[in-house]
Structures are given as structure tokens and as C-alpha cells.
Design a protein around this motif. Structure first.
Motif, PDB file in Angstrom:
ATOM      1  N   GLY A  71       0.813  -1.210   0.000  1.00 52.13           N
ATOM      2  CA  GLY A  71       0.000   0.000   0.000  1.00 52.13           C
ATOM      3  C   GLY A  71       0.849   1.264   0.000  1.00 52.13           C
ATOM      4  N   ALA A  72       2.137   1.112   0.200  1.00 53.37           N
ATOM      5  CA  ALA A  72       3.058   2.248   0.187  1.00 53.37           C
ATOM      6  C   ALA A  72       3.357   2.661  -1.253  1.00 53.37           C
ATOM      7  CB  ALA A  72       4.359   1.865   0.888  1.00 53.37           C
ATOM      8  N   THR A  73       3.975   3.817  -1.393  1.00 54.89           N
ATOM      9  CA  THR A  73       4.484   4.250  -2.692  1.00 54.89           C
ATOM     10  C   THR A  73       5.970   3.947  -2.721  1.00 54.89           C
ATOM     11  OG1 THR A  73       2.846   6.003  -2.863  1.00 54.89           O
ATOM     12  CG2 THR A  73       4.816   6.223  -4.233  1.00 54.89           C
ATOM     13  N   PHE A  74       6.399   3.224  -3.746  1.00 51.48           N
ATOM     14  CA  PHE A  74       7.799   2.837  -3.898  1.00 51.48           C
ATOM     15  C   PHE A  74       8.395   3.660  -5.034  1.00 51.48           C
ATOM     16  CE2 PHE A  74      11.384   0.202  -5.107  1.00 51.48           C
ATOM     17  CZ  PHE A  74      11.897  -0.138  -3.867  1.00 51.48           C
ATOM     18  N   THR A  75       9.519   4.316  -4.775  1.00 50.32           N
ATOM     19  CA  THR A  75      10.155   5.191  -5.758  1.00 50.32           C
ATOM     20  C   THR A  75      11.569   4.724  -6.037  1.00 50.32           C
ATOM     21  OG1 THR A  75       8.868   7.041  -4.869  1.00 50.32           O
ATOM     22  CG2 THR A  75      10.741   7.586  -6.298  1.00 50.32           C
ATOM     23  N   ARG A  76      11.887   4.531  -7.321  1.00 54.43           N
ATOM     24  CA  ARG A  76      13.245   4.204  -7.755  1.00 54.43           C
ATOM     25  C   ARG A  76      13.837   5.435  -8.429  1.00 54.43           C
ATOM     26  NH1 ARG A  76      14.620  -1.031  -7.260  1.00 54.43           N
ATOM     27  NH2 ARG A  76      12.931  -2.536  -7.361  1.00 54.43           N
ATOM     28  N   HIS A  77      15.103   5.694  -8.142  1.00 56.79           N
ATOM     29  CA  HIS A  77      15.839   6.797  -8.770  1.00 56.79           C
ATOM     30  C   HIS A  77      16.904   6.172  -9.664  1.00 56.79           C
ATOM     31  CE1 HIS A  77      14.025   9.828  -6.150  1.00 56.79           C
ATOM     32  NE2 HIS A  77      14.032   8.854  -5.256  1.00 56.79           N
ATOM     33  N   PHE A  78      17.008   6.683 -10.878  1.00 59.25           N
ATOM     34  CA  PHE A  78      17.946   6.115 -11.833  1.00 59.25           C
ATOM     35  C   PHE A  78      18.570   7.209 -12.679  1.00 59.25           C
ATOM     36  CE2 PHE A  78      13.614   5.890 -13.305  1.00 59.25           C
ATOM     37  CZ  PHE A  78      13.644   6.414 -14.583  1.00 59.25           C
ATOM     38  N   CYS A  79      19.675   6.884 -13.333  1.00 57.14           N
ATOM     39  CA  CYS A  79      20.363   7.831 -14.208  1.00 57.14           C
ATOM     40  C   CYS A  79      19.477   8.112 -15.416  1.00 57.14           C
ATOM     41  CB  CYS A  79      21.699   7.251 -14.643  1.00 57.14           C
ATOM     42  SG  CYS A  79      22.545   8.253 -15.898  1.00 57.14           S
ATOM     43  N   SER A  80      19.319   9.374 -15.756  1.00 51.37           N
ATOM     44  CA  SER A  80      18.488   9.734 -16.900  1.00 51.37           C
ATOM     45  C   SER A  80      19.168   9.392 -18.229  1.00 51.37           C
ATOM     46  CB  SER A  80      18.138  11.219 -16.865  1.00 51.37           C
ATOM     47  OG  SER A  80      19.313  11.999 -16.925  1.00 51.37           O
ATOM     48  N   GLY A  81      20.480   9.139 -18.212  1.00 53.91           N
ATOM     49  CA  GLY A  81      21.201   8.787 -19.435  1.00 53.91           C
ATOM     50  C   GLY A  81      21.242   7.299 -19.699  1.00 53.91           C
ATOM     51  N   CYS A  82      21.747   6.529 -18.733  1.00 53.57           N
ATOM     52  CA  CYS A  82      21.954   5.094 -18.963  1.00 53.57           C
ATOM     53  C   CYS A  82      20.917   4.203 -18.281  1.00 53.57           C
ATOM     54  CB  CYS A  82      23.359   4.684 -18.524  1.00 53.57           C
ATOM     55  SG  CYS A  82      23.663   4.821 -16.747  1.00 53.57           S
ATOM     56  N   GLY A  83      20.143   4.743 -17.369  1.00 58.41           N
ATOM     57  CA  GLY A  83      19.087   3.977 -16.719  1.00 58.41           C
ATOM     58  C   GLY A  83      19.510   3.164 -15.509  1.00 58.41           C
ATOM     59  N   THR A  84      20.763   3.262 -15.081  1.00 58.95           N
ATOM     60  CA  THR A  84      21.220   2.509 -13.910  1.00 58.95           C
ATOM     61  C   THR A  84      20.412   2.898 -12.680  1.00 58.95           C
ATOM     62  OG1 THR A  84      23.487   2.414 -14.773  1.00 58.95           O
ATOM     63  CG2 THR A  84      23.205   2.052 -12.396  1.00 58.95           C
ATOM     64  N   THR A  85      19.861   1.900 -11.978  1.00 59.73           N
ATOM     65  CA  THR A  85      19.173   2.172 -10.716  1.00 59.73           C
ATOM     66  C   THR A  85      20.204   2.558  -9.673  1.00 59.73           C
ATOM     67  OG1 THR A  85      17.378   0.638 -11.219  1.00 59.73           O
ATOM     68  CG2 THR A  85      17.692   1.210  -8.908  1.00 59.73           C
TER      69      THR A  85
END
Length: 143
Positions: A71-85
Motif C-alpha cells: 500500500g506504500a508508494t515505492f520510488t526508484r531513482h535512476f540515471c536519466s542517461g543510462c538507466g542505472t538504478t
């Protein structure tokens, strides 16, 4: 289990974003939820849980929010260039950050997971050390 004191810097695949991790790890674990399987390309992810104040990103990132089974909100942050998490966090624990242990490749020999969460969706072909406790979803809260 001893928790390591970290002072590490990692970069995304293209080198445009840097993650600095300092301080004592809160926990080290593996997760077999279906989202972690998709992101890791394996049957689980291996992560280090850190205080939010112990992580610092520099560079241009993007994020993606999704509802979690809890029920929580899960947020992933990644590089906008290569997509690495680079890291993630849950609204369930806003003061913590989830750092992929593999992002720290070459400097993560201290990593020692103490549990597997979301074992309900763990595939048989993905071998996890037998001695690691497994939890159907999350580890039960201590009373």
C-alpha cells in the motif's frame, strides 16, 4: 550480525551520476518481489538499507513511483542517461534509502544479507543460501 560502516562512492554505468554512501548500514537483505526481479533481471535483488541522511546523489536523475503491495508508494531513482538504478525508497520508511549492493561492485565484499523478503515469489532456479531466513512478505515487526 555486524553492520558495516560505509564510506563509498559509486557511479552509474555512463558515469554521469554519483552516489555517495556514508555511515552504518541499517540492514542488508535480498528481496524476491516481482518488481525486484524485473529490475535486477534475476530472481532477487541484493540491497543495503541506509539512513536517508547517509546517501547523496549528484548528477541528473529521474524517478519512477509505483504502488507497492504493502500500500506504500515505492520510488526508484535512476540515471536519466543510462538507466542505472541508483537507489530507492518507500513511503513506508521515508527516512531510509535502499541501495543496490551491485551498484557498489568492486567495493562490496562486506555485503552479507541476513534475510530474504517476499520469498512467496522467489523462483526455485534462483539459488539463495539455505541458512538465510525467508519471509513470505516482510519480516515480522519486533514487539
Amino acid at each position: 550480525m555486524p553492520r558495516p560502516e560505509l564510506d563509498l562512492t559509486a557511479r552509474c554505468d555512463c558515469g554521469a551520476v554519483t552516489l555517495r554512501v556514508t555511515g552504518k548500514a541499517v540492514s542488508m537483505f535480498q528481496c524476491s518481489c516481482e518488481n525486484c526481479q524485473k529490475v535486477s533481471g534475476s530472481g532477487h535483488s541484493s540491497v543495503v538499507l541506509m539512513p536517508a541522511s547517509s546517501t547523496a546523489l549528484s548528477g541528473i536523475t529521474k524517478s519512477f513511483e509505483r504502488p507497492a503491495d504493502s500500500g506504500a508508494t515505492f520510488t526508484r531513482h535512476f540515471c536519466s542517461g543510462c538507466g542505472t538504478t541508483l537507489l530507492a525508497h518507500s513511503s513506508r520508511a521515508p527516512d531510509l534509502r535502499i541501495v543496490p549492493a551491485g551498484l557498489l561492485a568492486g567495493q562490496n565484499d562486506w555485503f552479507s544479507p541476513n534475510q530474504l523478503i517476499f520469498a512467496r515469489s522467489h523462483p526455485d532456479w534462483d539459488l539463495i543460501a539455505e541458512q538465510i531466513p525467508r519471509y513470505y512478505t516482510y519480516r515480522p515487526e519486533k514487539s
